[in-house]
Scaffold this motif. Sequence first.
Motif, PDB file in Angstrom:
ATOM      1  N   ASP A 186      -2.396 -16.467 -27.724  1.00 46.42           N
ATOM      2  CA  ASP A 186      -1.558 -17.559 -27.251  1.00 46.42           C
ATOM      3  C   ASP A 186      -0.423 -16.969 -26.415  1.00 46.42           C
ATOM      4  O   ASP A 186       0.253 -16.034 -26.850  1.00 46.42           O
ATOM      5  CB  ASP A 186      -1.003 -18.324 -28.457  1.00 46.42           C
ATOM      6  N   SER A 187      -0.210 -17.488 -25.229  1.00 44.71           N
ATOM      7  CA  SER A 187       0.779 -16.904 -24.314  1.00 44.71           C
ATOM      8  C   SER A 187       2.209 -16.975 -24.862  1.00 44.71           C
ATOM      9  O   SER A 187       3.060 -16.181 -24.474  1.00 44.71           O
ATOM     10  CB  SER A 187       0.710 -17.587 -22.954  1.00 44.71           C
ATOM     11  N   TYR A 188       2.479 -17.905 -25.774  1.00 43.54           N
ATOM     12  CA  TYR A 188       3.821 -18.029 -26.334  1.00 43.54           C
ATOM     13  C   TYR A 188       4.112 -16.963 -27.377  1.00 43.54           C
ATOM     14  O   TYR A 188       5.269 -16.743 -27.725  1.00 43.54           O
ATOM     15  CB  TYR A 188       4.027 -19.420 -26.954  1.00 43.54           C
ATOM     16  N   THR A 189       3.092 -16.305 -27.876  1.00 47.37           N
ATOM     17  CA  THR A 189       3.300 -15.302 -28.924  1.00 47.37           C
ATOM     18  C   THR A 189       3.213 -13.870 -28.392  1.00 47.37           C
ATOM     19  O   THR A 189       3.243 -12.934 -29.182  1.00 47.37           O
ATOM     20  CB  THR A 189       2.265 -15.476 -30.047  1.00 47.37           C
ATOM     21  N   LEU A 190       3.128 -13.696 -27.081  1.00 43.98           N
ATOM     22  CA  LEU A 190       3.050 -12.351 -26.514  1.00 43.98           C
ATOM     23  C   LEU A 190       4.374 -11.619 -26.703  1.00 43.98           C
ATOM     24  O   LEU A 190       5.444 -12.188 -26.501  1.00 43.98           O
ATOM     25  CB  LEU A 190       2.702 -12.411 -25.027  1.00 43.98           C
ATOM     26  N   SER A 191       4.272 -10.361 -27.052  1.00 40.49           N
ATOM     27  CA  SER A 191       5.449  -9.534 -27.290  1.00 40.49           C
ATOM     28  C   SER A 191       6.178  -9.238 -25.983  1.00 40.49           C
ATOM     29  O   SER A 191       5.561  -9.021 -24.944  1.00 40.49           O
ATOM     30  CB  SER A 191       5.023  -8.224 -27.951  1.00 40.49           C
ATOM     31  N   ARG A 192       7.505  -9.211 -26.059  1.00 43.79           N
ATOM     32  CA  ARG A 192       8.315  -8.887 -24.891  1.00 43.79           C
ATOM     33  C   ARG A 192       8.833  -7.444 -24.972  1.00 43.79           C
ATOM     34  O   ARG A 192       9.654  -7.021 -24.163  1.00 43.79           O
ATOM     35  CB  ARG A 192       9.497  -9.845 -24.778  1.00 43.79           C
ATOM     36  N   LYS A 193       8.357  -6.704 -25.951  1.00 40.74           N
ATOM     37  CA  LYS A 193       8.783  -5.322 -26.141  1.00 40.74           C
ATOM     38  C   LYS A 193       8.042  -4.413 -25.175  1.00 40.74           C
ATOM     39  O   LYS A 193       6.848  -4.553 -24.969  1.00 40.74           O
ATOM     40  CB  LYS A 193       8.474  -4.914 -27.579  1.00 40.74           C
ATOM     41  N   ARG A 194       8.755  -3.458 -24.601  1.00 43.97           N
ATOM     42  CA  ARG A 194       8.158  -2.524 -23.651  1.00 43.97           C
ATOM     43  C   ARG A 194       7.624  -1.287 -24.358  1.00 43.97           C
ATOM     44  O   ARG A 194       8.297  -0.698 -25.176  1.00 43.97           O
ATOM     45  CB  ARG A 194       9.211  -2.063 -22.651  1.00 43.97           C
ATOM     46  N   PHE A 195       6.385  -0.933 -23.988  1.00 45.34           N
ATOM     47  CA  PHE A 195       5.763   0.282 -24.495  1.00 45.34           C
ATOM     48  C   PHE A 195       5.122   1.008 -23.322  1.00 45.34           C
ATOM     49  O   PHE A 195       4.761   0.391 -22.322  1.00 45.34           O
ATOM     50  CB  PHE A 195       4.669  -0.035 -25.521  1.00 45.34           C
ATOM     51  N   TYR A 196       4.953   2.316 -23.495  1.00 56.48           N
ATOM     52  CA  TYR A 196       4.250   3.073 -22.473  1.00 56.48           C
ATOM     53  C   TYR A 196       2.766   2.770 -22.588  1.00 56.48           C
ATOM     54  O   TYR A 196       2.183   2.865 -23.662  1.00 56.48           O
ATOM     55  CB  TYR A 196       4.495   4.578 -22.629  1.00 56.48           C
ATOM     56  N   ARG A 197       2.146   2.392 -21.483  1.00 53.24           N
ATOM     57  CA  ARG A 197       0.724   2.066 -21.452  1.00 53.24           C
ATOM     58  C   ARG A 197       0.007   3.090 -20.588  1.00 53.24           C
ATOM     59  O   ARG A 197       0.161   3.094 -19.358  1.00 53.24           O
ATOM     60  CB  ARG A 197       0.489   0.667 -20.874  1.00 53.24           C
ATOM     61  N   PRO A 198      -0.769   3.982 -21.205  1.00 52.60           N
ATOM     62  CA  PRO A 198      -1.453   5.023 -20.435  1.00 52.60           C
ATOM     63  C   PRO A 198      -2.397   4.466 -19.364  1.00 52.60           C
ATOM     64  O   PRO A 198      -2.557   5.071 -18.308  1.00 52.60           O
ATOM     65  CB  PRO A 198      -2.252   5.787 -21.492  1.00 52.60           C
ATOM     66  N   THR A 199      -2.988   3.318 -19.607  1.00 55.39           N
ATOM     67  CA  THR A 199      -3.904   2.721 -18.638  1.00 55.39           C
ATOM     68  C   THR A 199      -3.194   2.438 -17.313  1.00 55.39           C
ATOM     69  O   THR A 199      -3.767   2.612 -16.245  1.00 55.39           O
ATOM     70  CB  THR A 199      -4.498   1.418 -19.198  1.00 55.39           C
ATOM     71  N   PHE A 200      -1.939   1.992 -17.410  1.00 58.49           N
ATOM     72  CA  PHE A 200      -1.175   1.643 -16.214  1.00 58.49           C
ATOM     73  C   PHE A 200      -0.152   2.711 -15.838  1.00 58.49           C
ATOM     74  O   PHE A 200       0.522   2.597 -14.823  1.00 58.49           O
ATOM     75  CB  PHE A 200      -0.458   0.306 -16.428  1.00 58.49           C
ATOM     76  N   ARG A 201      -0.003   3.711 -16.703  1.00 59.89           N
ATOM     77  CA  ARG A 201       0.955   4.815 -16.492  1.00 59.89           C
ATOM     78  C   ARG A 201       2.368   4.278 -16.259  1.00 59.89           C
ATOM     79  O   ARG A 201       3.063   4.706 -15.339  1.00 59.89           O
ATOM     80  CB  ARG A 201       0.517   5.700 -15.343  1.00 59.89           C
ATOM     81  N   ALA A 202       2.760   3.316 -17.104  1.00 55.68           N
ATOM     82  CA  ALA A 202       4.081   2.710 -16.969  1.00 55.68           C
ATOM     83  C   ALA A 202       4.476   2.064 -18.291  1.00 55.68           C
ATOM     84  O   ALA A 202       3.631   1.807 -19.149  1.00 55.68           O
ATOM     85  CB  ALA A 202       4.071   1.667 -15.866  1.00 55.68           C
ATOM     86  N   HIS A 203       5.771   1.810 -18.428  1.00 51.09           N
ATOM     87  CA  HIS A 203       6.277   1.062 -19.576  1.00 51.09           C
ATOM     88  C   HIS A 203       6.189  -0.420 -19.229  1.00 51.09           C
ATOM     89  O   HIS A 203       6.847  -0.875 -18.276  1.00 51.09           O
ATOM     90  CB  HIS A 203       7.720   1.451 -19.882  1.00 51.09           C
ATOM     91  N   LEU A 204       5.375  -1.165 -19.977  1.00 50.42           N
ATOM     92  CA  LEU A 204       5.145  -2.576 -19.684  1.00 50.42           C
ATOM     93  C   LEU A 204       5.191  -3.414 -20.949  1.00 50.42           C
ATOM     94  O   LEU A 204       4.879  -2.932 -22.037  1.00 50.42           O
ATOM     95  CB  LEU A 204       3.770  -2.757 -19.031  1.00 50.42           C
ATOM     96  N   THR A 205       5.543  -4.690 -20.787  1.00 49.94           N
ATOM     97  CA  THR A 205       5.428  -5.645 -21.881  1.00 49.94           C
ATOM     98  C   THR A 205       4.024  -6.228 -21.857  1.00 49.94           C
ATOM     99  O   THR A 205       3.300  -6.073 -20.869  1.00 49.94           O
ATOM    100  CB  THR A 205       6.445  -6.794 -21.738  1.00 49.94           C
TER     101      THR A 205
END
Length: 106
Positions: free
Chosen positions: A51-70
């Motif tokens: 559900d789009s309303y329950t998506l986390s807004r916390k930033r983590f490093y994502r190796p797939t994208f090589r960036a810190h993303l929510t």
Amino acid sequence: PNAKIVLDRFHIVQHLSRAMNRVRIQIMNQFDRKSHEYKALKRYWKLIQQDSYTLSRKRFYRPTFRAHLTNKEILEKLLSYSQDLRDHYELYQLLLFHFQEKHADY
């Protein structure tokens, strides 16, 4: 012999979820198996189901994208890969919302 077929909200939402997953797989298979898009759609499939309303807004490093993303940013990147996926996702989220809010008229 007197059994009635009844559709409840759980099974309707389950059916919608499976249909959304089939669409994701169809679109994922349009990409090369070694492509970034294919790997991202395969790895982050749960974000599309959630559900789009329950998506986390916390930033983590994502190796797939090589960036810190929510999770919202990742979802936006996934949806940018295909307009068809975006259209199905928006319809899926709209239907989920109305089933959760019990808006039968919508």
